[in-house]
Scaffold this active site. Structure first.
Site, PDB file in Angstrom:
ATOM      1  N   HIS A  95       0.831  -1.211   0.000  1.00 21.81           N
ATOM      2  CA  HIS A  95       0.000   0.000   0.000  1.00 21.81           C
ATOM      3  C   HIS A  95       0.866   1.262   0.000  1.00 21.81           C
ATOM      4  O   HIS A  95       2.063   1.224   0.296  1.00 21.81           O
ATOM      5  CB  HIS A  95      -0.931   0.027   1.225  1.00 21.81           C
ATOM      6  CG  HIS A  95      -0.188   0.150   2.527  1.00 21.81           C
ATOM      7  ND1 HIS A  95       0.430  -0.916   3.138  1.00 21.81           N
ATOM      8  CD2 HIS A  95       0.064   1.224   3.324  1.00 21.81           C
ATOM      9  CE1 HIS A  95       1.009  -0.521   4.254  1.00 21.81           C
ATOM     10  NE2 HIS A  95       0.820   0.790   4.389  1.00 21.81           N
ATOM     11  N   HIS A 251       4.622   0.246   0.217  1.00 21.88           N
ATOM     12  CA  HIS A 251       5.349  -0.545   1.210  1.00 21.88           C
ATOM     13  C   HIS A 251       4.462  -1.625   1.795  1.00 21.88           C
ATOM     14  O   HIS A 251       3.232  -1.608   1.627  1.00 21.88           O
ATOM     15  CB  HIS A 251       5.943   0.354   2.308  1.00 21.88           C
ATOM     16  CG  HIS A 251       4.933   1.199   3.015  1.00 21.88           C
ATOM     17  ND1 HIS A 251       4.495   2.402   2.520  1.00 21.88           N
ATOM     18  CD2 HIS A 251       4.262   1.012   4.165  1.00 21.88           C
ATOM     19  CE1 HIS A 251       3.610   2.923   3.338  1.00 21.88           C
ATOM     20  NE2 HIS A 251       3.433   2.088   4.355  1.00 21.88           N
TER      21      HIS A 251
HETATM   22  O1  LIG Z   1       4.982  -1.428  10.647  1.00 21.40           O
HETATM   23  C1  LIG Z   1       5.640  -1.119   9.652  1.00 21.40           C
HETATM   24  O2  LIG Z   1       6.786  -1.511   9.461  1.00 21.40           O
HETATM   25  C2  LIG Z   1       5.033  -0.230   8.608  1.00 21.40           C
HETATM   26  C3  LIG Z   1       3.581  -0.070   8.792  1.00 21.40           C
HETATM   27  C4  LIG Z   1       2.988   0.868   7.798  1.00 21.40           C
HETATM   28  O3  LIG Z   1       2.434   0.471   6.814  1.00 21.40           O
HETATM   29  C5  LIG Z   1       3.139   2.308   8.021  1.00 21.40           C
HETATM   30  O4  LIG Z   1       3.689   2.720   9.033  1.00 21.40           O
HETATM   31  O5  LIG Z   1       2.700   3.072   7.168  1.00 21.40           O
HETATM   32 FE   LIG Z   2       1.769   2.108   5.617  1.00 21.67          FE
END
Ligand SMILES: O=C(O)CCC(=O)C(=O)O
Ligand SMILES: [Fe+2]
Length: 275
Positions: A95, A251
């Site tokens: 996303h 990510h």
């Molecule tokens: O927990 C994570 O490593 C990333 C989570 C996430 O998608 C964000 O912080 O936008």
């Molecule tokens: Fe995120």
């Protein structure tokens, strides 16, 4: 400051800077340039306090307060992702953050508070590299299209409306954030680079196409843009910080750590309207 590129398409690790306290103008501009070039930057073991993280992020722009994720008690602009408090499975979908608003974030600052010894890695892909590698005819097709983004796709009632309080919060978030269209290919407002701007987390359909056409094309774009060759993967240590350009990346937070406690803090910097 030492900047070490991590893969051909995305990611760099920066050493020799302390992000606690105000980053001076010269250092900030070096970080900003590195961000434009590498899309995601990693800084080992900075151990940012919530207020310091907020102040750092605020040097890049105004901060967004998430409609669902809880704020940190010491700094409301810091949202808390705690694997023992929340259902974080949706972050395991590829996303781009908060594309369900008119001006999606230009970037985020993520700080690892408590991470597993192994597992819990996060991956980023370059949506600019994914766009670059498409053939000319497909690029031409995509350039004229827009797609709809919907908060409901990543925040379904079954997981985010388990109590009456949660139900009200979710309802209000959905009412304040009706589905919104963005160009399917966006132009980076600073570098002029073009990048694919669809993500499995929030994009529901391509405007004007039949359901079948839209599903087929989105399926291809989601798969194409998340190939390992466009990715960098970060194995966190406590205190690490990542800063990413949310305009040209996606990510995914790997959820492979079961019941192990993992806590992340995120500051989200508001961007501009994609074009
Ligand atoms: O927990 C994570 O490593 C990333 C989570 C996430 O998608 C964000 O912080 O936008
Ligand atoms: Fe995120």
């Amino acid at each position: 400051m030492n900047i070490q590129q991590l893969t051909p398409n995305i990611g760099a690790e920066i050493e020799g800077i302390d992000l606690n306290g105000l980053v001076d103008h010269a250092a900030l501009s070096q970080i900003h340039n590195a961000l434009l070039q590498h899309h995601v930057l990693f800084f080992r073991q900075q151990f940012l306090e919530p207020k310091a993280q907020r102040n750092l992020a605020a040097q890049f722009g105004d901060l967004h307060i998430h409609p669902i994720y809880p704020p940190h008690p010491d700094a409301a602009e810091i949202m808390v992702l705690d694997s023992h408090q929340q259902d974080l499975r949706d972050n395991e979908l590829w996303h781009t953050d908060v594309t369900f608003i008119e001006t999606p974030p230009l970037g985020c600052v993520l700080s690892a508070q408590k991470v597993p010894d192994y597992g819990g890695d996060t991956l980023w892909v370059s949506a600019a590299a994914a766009y670059r590698d498409l053939s000319e005819p497909i690029k031409q097709l995509l350039l004229g299209l827009s797609a709809s983004h919907d908060i409901s796709k990543s925040f379904p009632d079954v997981r985010y409306a388990r109590t009456e309080e949660e139900r009200q919060k979710l309802l209000s978030a959905k009412q304040k954030n009706p589905p919104i269209s963005h160009p399917l290919v966006r132009t980076h407002p600073v570098t002029g680079e073009k990048a694919l701007f669809v993500n499995e987390g929030f994009t529901t359909h391509i405007d004007g196409l039949s359901r079948c056409e839209s599903d087929a094309l989105l399926d291809f774009l989601f798969k194409h843009s998340t190939q390992p060759k466009y990715a960098v993967r970060w194995h966190w240590r406590n205190g690490d910080v990542a800063i990413w350009d949310n305009r040209i990346t996606q990510h995914l937070a790997n959820f492979d750590y079961g019941d192990v406690h993992r806590v992340m803090h995120r500051a989200t910097i508001i961007g501009d309207k994609p074009y």
